[in-house]
Design a protein around this motif. Sequence first.
Motif, PDB file in Angstrom:
ATOM      1  N   UNK A  37     -17.950   5.940  43.543  1.00  0.00           N
ATOM      2  CA  UNK A  37     -18.222   5.906  42.102  1.00  0.00           C
ATOM      3  C   UNK A  37     -18.349   7.326  41.546  1.00  0.00           C
ATOM      4  N   UNK A  38     -19.014   8.200  42.275  1.00  0.00           N
ATOM      5  CA  UNK A  38     -19.148   9.594  41.833  1.00  0.00           C
ATOM      6  C   UNK A  38     -17.786  10.273  41.805  1.00  0.00           C
ATOM      7  N   UNK A  39     -16.976  10.060  42.827  1.00  0.00           N
ATOM      8  CA  UNK A  39     -15.626  10.641  42.852  1.00  0.00           C
ATOM      9  C   UNK A  39     -14.803  10.152  41.667  1.00  0.00           C
ATOM     10  N   UNK A  40     -14.944   8.877  41.346  1.00  0.00           N
ATOM     11  CA  UNK A  40     -14.252   8.299  40.201  1.00  0.00           C
ATOM     12  C   UNK A  40     -14.714   8.963  38.908  1.00  0.00           C
ATOM     13  N   UNK A  41     -16.024   9.121  38.763  1.00  0.00           N
ATOM     14  CA  UNK A  41     -16.575   9.781  37.577  1.00  0.00           C
ATOM     15  C   UNK A  41     -16.076  11.218  37.471  1.00  0.00           C
ATOM     16  N   UNK A  42     -15.967  11.902  38.601  1.00  0.00           N
ATOM     17  CA  UNK A  42     -15.495  13.287  38.610  1.00  0.00           C
ATOM     18  C   UNK A  42     -14.075  13.419  38.079  1.00  0.00           C
ATOM     19  N   UNK A  63     -26.023  10.567  51.006  1.00  0.00           N
ATOM     20  CA  UNK A  63     -24.588  10.288  50.836  1.00  0.00           C
ATOM     21  C   UNK A  63     -23.970  11.150  49.742  1.00  0.00           C
ATOM     22  N   UNK A  64     -24.813  11.680  48.858  1.00  0.00           N
ATOM     23  CA  UNK A  64     -24.319  12.458  47.712  1.00  0.00           C
ATOM     24  C   UNK A  64     -24.579  13.951  47.850  1.00  0.00           C
ATOM     25  N   UNK A  65     -25.063  14.351  49.019  1.00  0.00           N
ATOM     26  CA  UNK A  65     -25.524  15.730  49.236  1.00  0.00           C
ATOM     27  C   UNK A  65     -24.514  16.791  48.818  1.00  0.00           C
ATOM     28  N   UNK A  66     -23.255  16.559  49.102  1.00  0.00           N
ATOM     29  CA  UNK A  66     -22.233  17.578  48.844  1.00  0.00           C
ATOM     30  C   UNK A  66     -21.573  17.425  47.472  1.00  0.00           C
ATOM     31  N   UNK A  67     -22.046  16.489  46.667  1.00  0.00           N
ATOM     32  CA  UNK A  67     -21.391  16.212  45.382  1.00  0.00           C
ATOM     33  C   UNK A  67     -22.206  16.750  44.208  1.00  0.00           C
ATOM     34  N   UNK A  68     -21.533  17.137  43.119  1.00  0.00           N
ATOM     35  CA  UNK A  68     -22.222  17.721  41.968  1.00  0.00           C
ATOM     36  C   UNK A  68     -22.875  16.663  41.083  1.00  0.00           C
ATOM     37  N   UNK A  69     -23.979  16.117  41.567  1.00  0.00           N
ATOM     38  CA  UNK A  69     -24.692  15.074  40.813  1.00  0.00           C
ATOM     39  C   UNK A  69     -26.171  15.458  40.708  1.00  0.00           C
ATOM     40  N   UNK A 110     -10.099   1.998  38.801  1.00  0.00           N
ATOM     41  CA  UNK A 110      -9.308   3.177  39.147  1.00  0.00           C
ATOM     42  C   UNK A 110      -9.543   4.296  38.123  1.00  0.00           C
ATOM     43  N   UNK A 111      -9.124   5.505  38.462  1.00  0.00           N
ATOM     44  CA  UNK A 111      -9.233   6.637  37.539  1.00  0.00           C
ATOM     45  C   UNK A 111      -8.532   6.344  36.217  1.00  0.00           C
ATOM     46  N   UNK A 112      -7.378   5.693  36.279  1.00  0.00           N
ATOM     47  CA  UNK A 112      -6.621   5.389  35.058  1.00  0.00           C
ATOM     48  C   UNK A 112      -7.418   4.482  34.126  1.00  0.00           C
ATOM     49  N   UNK A 113      -8.207   3.565  34.695  1.00  0.00           N
ATOM     50  CA  UNK A 113      -9.044   2.683  33.876  1.00  0.00           C
ATOM     51  C   UNK A 113     -10.083   3.499  33.113  1.00  0.00           C
TER      52      UNK A 113
END
Length: 194
Positions: A37-42, A63-69, A110-113
């Motif tokens: 979900x975070x990758x999708x938001x990114x 699980x989100x340690x390496x992500x900009x959240x 999906x990203x397109x959505x």
Amino acid sequence: MSHSALSVLIPAAGASNRLGQPKQLLEHKGKPLIQNAVNLAQSLSPREIIVVTGAAATRVEAALEQLPVRCIHNPDWSTGMGGSIALGAGAVSPDSSGLLILLCDQWRIQSADLLKLADTWQASPGHIVCAQAEGHLMPPVIFPPVFFDELRQLREDRGARKLLKKNPDQLYSIQMDNAYSDLDTPAQLQDLEQ
């Protein structure tokens, strides 16, 4: 395309009692749903991504340690999604021009959505823009700032659905068949795993 005025809120606080395990940590395509979900938001290049944790908070944050959240813990997570949305809406940047609420269990999106949703919001920034599938209005949904105060007052388990019903004249819906997926039962889990 950048949607740098948009904040994203991902409520990920529930214990998923009906499923019997925290759905935000279930794996799909080799990653936990919360990470997907975070990758999708990114993919929207938003201003910020806020994740509200509750049950299994330590594991979700790991699980989100390496992500900009930015993770915010909801100590009252058991009262339902409304409180998590309220907490997240209260943490939104004052420079934000919209708040996208994205659920991690809508794993078919999906990203397109999301891009279609965000582009519609950008063209009409004063409107609520939400997904529609199977005749129902549902997340993902973008709220303009005029609704932030109401989002901060939510307390029920039903999330922000009442705001959609209450403001039909200020709402645009986007047909999004991929939004109509849920993950509350072992049968639905089997669908995810296949």
